[in-house]
Design an enzyme around this catalytic site. Structure first.
Site, PDB file in Angstrom:
ATOM      1  N   GLU A   1      -1.261  -8.195   3.690  1.00  0.00           N
ATOM      2  CA  GLU A   1      -0.039  -8.578   2.999  1.00  0.00           C
ATOM      3  C   GLU A   1       0.344  -7.401   2.114  1.00  0.00           C
ATOM      4  O   GLU A   1      -0.524  -6.728   1.564  1.00  0.00           O
ATOM      5  CB  GLU A   1      -0.226  -9.812   2.108  1.00  0.00           C
ATOM      6  CG  GLU A   1      -0.643 -11.074   2.825  1.00  0.00           C
ATOM      7  CD  GLU A   1      -2.143 -11.169   3.051  1.00  0.00           C
ATOM      8  OE1 GLU A   1      -2.921 -10.525   2.304  1.00  0.00           O
ATOM      9  OE2 GLU A   1      -2.551 -11.870   3.986  1.00  0.00           O
TER      10      GLU A   1
ATOM     11  N   TYR B   1       2.003   1.660   6.837  1.00  0.00           N
ATOM     12  CA  TYR B   1       1.490   0.662   7.783  1.00  0.00           C
ATOM     13  C   TYR B   1       2.288   0.685   9.089  1.00  0.00           C
ATOM     14  O   TYR B   1       1.709   0.638  10.176  1.00  0.00           O
ATOM     15  CB  TYR B   1       1.504  -0.734   7.164  1.00  0.00           C
ATOM     16  CG  TYR B   1       0.684  -0.860   5.905  1.00  0.00           C
ATOM     17  CD1 TYR B   1      -0.532  -0.209   5.748  1.00  0.00           C
ATOM     18  CD2 TYR B   1       1.132  -1.635   4.838  1.00  0.00           C
ATOM     19  CE1 TYR B   1      -1.276  -0.315   4.581  1.00  0.00           C
ATOM     20  CE2 TYR B   1       0.388  -1.758   3.669  1.00  0.00           C
ATOM     21  CZ  TYR B   1      -0.819  -1.088   3.551  1.00  0.00           C
ATOM     22  OH  TYR B   1      -1.557  -1.204   2.401  1.00  0.00           O
TER      23      TYR B   1
END
Length: 133
Positions: free
Chosen positions: A89, A101
């Site tokens: 998260e 990411y």
């Protein structure tokens, strides 16, 4: 790396980190430069999944490849330990982390409304790890 905020808040963060490290499924990796800790990652490895709980880079070491090195290390660990999926998260406001990411192949899967204690939303992301031949 756990500095900032009040002494009470720092003590809580340190206690939480120690509690995490006592879990048999928790893994921590530390990045050092000239002997000083400049970052760390904390993950849970359960069966064939890894959940990235925290990746922390010291302010003075940001934008120098430390976060990417920690993520590369995590992905190498995942491949070496037959992990199928890595998930995490990230705060919706953390554009540098989201970009990192995504550059590594993570996909956005959903939004968790008011996930963080300050009310900020989180983006759920995951990466499927290809099976080794």
């Amino acid at each position: 790396l756990l500095h900032g905020g009040t002494e009470g808040a720092k003590a809580v963060r340190e206690r939480q980190l120690h509690e995490e490290l006592d879990r048999p499924w928790a893994r921590v990796r530390v990045a050092r430069k000239d002997g000083a800790v400049v970052g760390f990652s904390l993950v849970w490895h359960v069966v064939d999944e890894v959940h990235l709980l925290n990746i922390v880079v010291a302010p003075e070491a940001r934008r120098a490849g430390v976060g990417r090195a920690l993520m590369d290390d995590l992905l190498a660990y995942a491949v070496g330990h037959a992990v199928v999926k890595v998930f995490l998260e990230v705060r919706v406001s953390n554009a540098p982390a989201i970009a990192l990411y995504e550059s590594l192949g993570f996909a956005r899967t959903s939004i968790r409304a008011k996930y963080y204690s300050d009310g900020e939303d989180a983006i759920d992301m995951h990466l499927m790890i290809p099976a080794r031949a």
